[in-house]
Motif scaffolding. Structure first.
Motif, PDB file in Angstrom:
ATOM      1  N   SER A   1      15.107  11.814 -26.178  1.00 52.14           N
ATOM      2  CA  SER A   1      14.346  10.380 -26.961  1.00 52.14           C
ATOM      3  C   SER A   1      13.947   9.786 -26.955  1.00 52.14           C
ATOM      4  CB  SER A   1      15.419  11.018 -28.168  1.00 52.14           C
ATOM      5  OG  SER A   1      15.224   9.848 -29.520  1.00 52.14           O
TER       6      SER A   1
ATOM      7  N   ILE B   1       3.091   6.611 -24.087  1.00 58.14           N
ATOM      8  CA  ILE B   1       3.733   7.948 -25.554  1.00 58.14           C
ATOM      9  C   ILE B   1       3.322   8.688 -24.306  1.00 58.14           C
ATOM     10  CG2 ILE B   1       4.519   9.022 -27.133  1.00 58.14           C
ATOM     11  CD1 ILE B   1       4.182   6.254 -28.634  1.00 58.14           C
TER      12      ILE B   1
ATOM     13  N   ALA C   1       5.486  11.817 -22.974  1.00 58.36           N
ATOM     14  CA  ALA C   1       5.768  13.075 -22.992  1.00 58.36           C
ATOM     15  C   ALA C   1       5.017  14.224 -22.051  1.00 58.36           C
ATOM     16  CB  ALA C   1       4.279  13.757 -24.365  1.00 58.36           C
TER      17      ALA C   1
ATOM     18  N   LYS D   1      10.883  14.674 -26.195  1.00 56.28           N
ATOM     19  CA  LYS D   1       9.918  15.018 -27.695  1.00 56.28           C
ATOM     20  C   LYS D   1      10.851  14.231 -29.080  1.00 56.28           C
ATOM     21  CE  LYS D   1      10.049  19.172 -25.212  1.00 56.28           C
ATOM     22  NZ  LYS D   1       8.860  19.313 -24.251  1.00 56.28           N
ATOM     23  N   GLU D   2      10.167  12.959 -28.580  1.00 58.60           N
ATOM     24  CA  GLU D   2      11.146  12.349 -29.921  1.00 58.60           C
ATOM     25  C   GLU D   2      10.356  11.025 -29.511  1.00 58.60           C
ATOM     26  OE1 GLU D   2      14.652  13.016 -32.672  1.00 58.60           O
ATOM     27  OE2 GLU D   2      15.165  11.153 -31.819  1.00 58.60           O
TER      28      GLU D   2
ATOM     29  N   LEU E   1       4.789  16.267 -28.173  1.00 56.88           N
ATOM     30  CA  LEU E   1       5.242  15.165 -28.614  1.00 56.88           C
ATOM     31  C   LEU E   1       6.388  15.837 -30.013  1.00 56.88           C
ATOM     32  CD1 LEU E   1       6.657  11.910 -28.030  1.00 56.88           C
ATOM     33  CD2 LEU E   1       5.237  11.490 -29.938  1.00 56.88           C
TER      34      LEU E   1
END
Ligand code: SAM
Ligand code: SF4
Length: 473
Positions: A150, A187, A191, A196-197, A230
């Motif tokens: 994250s 992002i 990813a 994942k977050e 993601l």
């Protein structure tokens, strides 16, 4: 290249955490490796916050402690960045005479150049220049992202709202949004390397792109949610005046958007809200929360509250308590009001004495605790999808006091509640769980700030759709 070490102390909000990552990445290109040992450092940087007087004091107290280290190691370079640097500029040199560098909130790009100059010339530098349009990191500024479950990503900087108590517009400049293509590309790259977050950051994410005519915030969310790999998207902070039905609809339908919103209300009194220049009323706030809960019944709502704003009477404070009782927030961040330089409220009369603020803060926190506990208790028995982040703090420190002595993992619910869980009765069988997996956890106990549960094998947390309550307690 000779190994050099950087000790980076980050004080303040997620925005500073993101900026510190940018600082570390840029200095890595100069050969500075991060260390958690202050004594080992060749370069010490404090990334400061000035939102409340306490954060500023924390920064100066750390800087004060560096004097001894600098005496022992005269070649050590010391620098101050962030909001205190922007606000105080050259004045910091008077207070901390051995300091080498003061760099403002928009000088991170120039940092490698500034450090190289100090390395060569042993000079002292102040760089607090602010452009009308701050430069954002380009996607290709990113140097090999470390794999993380994250992470925060800044989508905008600065603020145009000028709440009367707040220093942000004065130290971070005018609101500017980052181009969506650059955000998406950053992002996507993260990813690809295992993220994942993501939590999208801005002081008022709801006004994203409006000034520049870029896409809207909900369009940005929709693009981010198409990024392969993601799983979860969070964002902060939403401003109640700009929080709109498009976003409510997105929260209700976009599967990757987490069931949590941080919607700072600041006060439950219209008189105080007006003096704070918040540009909404208690009624408007309640109306938006009602619409939100109508569309997203599972949503967790958290908020910020300032107690003891100048002129806040007992009756005003009671209205804030009433609002808390009406809404039953999942969690609250509450602060005693603090005068800040350049913020208009510093000049307001009728300051609330500190002992009254302390008392009000305690009453408010005690009230909120009852709702936090009630909400957490309601989850006991439920089977919830948790994004596994890694071993729990207790596990990592070896201080394991659960009777099973099993391996403890930690993760979060979609509603942003921390869940510590054990994988199995057999500690050795934890090897097949990895950070970044979405797993089902049956909640067995609720504490005031976390939940405790057991991993449930064989269910498909990732496949459940929004609104599917089959896993509820
Ligand atoms: N942009 C966000 C918003 O509009 O709510 C939050 C910005 S600020 C970094 C985080 C919180 O700090 C605010 O929501 C407010 O509750 C608190 N805060 C800001 N200035 C303050 C002050 N002068 N004294 C006490 N608390 C303050
Ligand atoms: Fe500060 Fe208000 Fe801007 Fe939030 S919206 S950063 S509280 S001025």
């Amino acid at each position: 290249m000779v190994n050099k070490y950087l000790y980076l102390n980050t004080i303040g909000c997620q925005m500073n955490v993101y900026d510190s990552e940018q600082i570390a990445m840029r200095l890595a290109a100069l050969g500075y490796q991060q260390t958690s040992l202050l004594e080992k450092a060749d370069l010490v940087i404090v990334n400061t916050c000035t939102i409340r007087a306490k954060a500023e004091q924390k920064a100066f107290s750390f800087l004060g402690r560096l004097a001894r280290l600098k005496k022992k190691k005269p070649g050590l370079i010391t620098g101050v960045g962030g909001c205190v640097a922007q606000q105080e500029g050259e004045r910091i040199f008077k207070r901390i005479p051995y300091l080498d560098l003061v760099f403002g909130t928009q000088a991170i790009d120039r940092l490698p150049h500034l450090i190289q100059k100090i390395e060569k010339k042993r000079c002292r530098i102040v760089d607090i220049e602010q452009a009308d349009k701050p430069r954002f990191p380009e996607a290709n500024d990113r140097i090999a992202p470390a794999s993380q479950v994250s992470r925060f990503v800044t989508i905008m900087r600065g603020c145009d709202n000028f709440c009367s108590y707040c220093v942000v517009p004065h130290v971070r400049g005018r609101e500017t949004s980052r181009h969506p293509d650059v955000i998406i590309s950053e992002i996507r790259e993260l990813a690809r390397s295992g993220l994942k977050e993501v939590t999208l950051l801005g002081q008022n994410v709801n006004s994203y792109g409006k000034k520049e005519g870029l896409c809207s915030f909900t369009e940005l969310l929709s693009r981010v949610s198409q990024i392969e790999g993601l799983m979860r998207i969070r964002f902060t902070t939403s401003h109640p005046k700009d929080f709109d039905e498009d976003l409510i609809y997105a929260l209700g339908t976009n599967e990757k958007l987490c069931d949590h919103i941080h919607l700072p209300v600041q006060s439950g009194s219209n008189r105080v809200l007006k003096r704070m220049n918040r540009k909404y009323t208690k009624e408007l706030y309640l109306d938006k929360v009602a619409k939100l809960r109508d569309t997203c019944p599972d949503i967790a709502i958290t908020s910020d509250i300032i107690v003891g704003f100048p002129g806040e009477s007992e009756a005003d404070f009671d209205e804030t308590l009433d609002l808390i009782r009406t809404i039953e927030f999942d969690g609250l961040f509450a602060f005693k009001y603090s005068d800040r330089p350049n913020a208009p409220a510093a000049k307001f009369e009728e300051k609330v004495p500190d002992q009254h603020m302390k008392k009000r803060l305690q009453v408010l926190l005690d009230l909120q605790d009852t709702f936090t506990e009630k909400k957490n208790q309601a989850l006991v028995g439920a089977c919830l999808p948790i994004l596994a982040e890694g071993f729990s703090k207790r596990q990592s420190s070896g201080n394991l006091n659960h009777p099973l002595q099993a391996v403890q993992w930690t993760g979060r619910t979609s509603t942003n509640k921390i869940v510590n869980f054990y994988h199995d009765d057999n500690p050795e069988s934890c090897d097949d769980l990895s950070p970044g997996e979405l797993v089902d956890v049956k909640i067995e106990k609720a504490y005031s700030h976390s939940l405790w549960g057991k991993l449930v094998e064989g269910t498909a947390a990732a496949e459940r759709l929004k609104g599917d309550r089959s896993y509820a307690a």
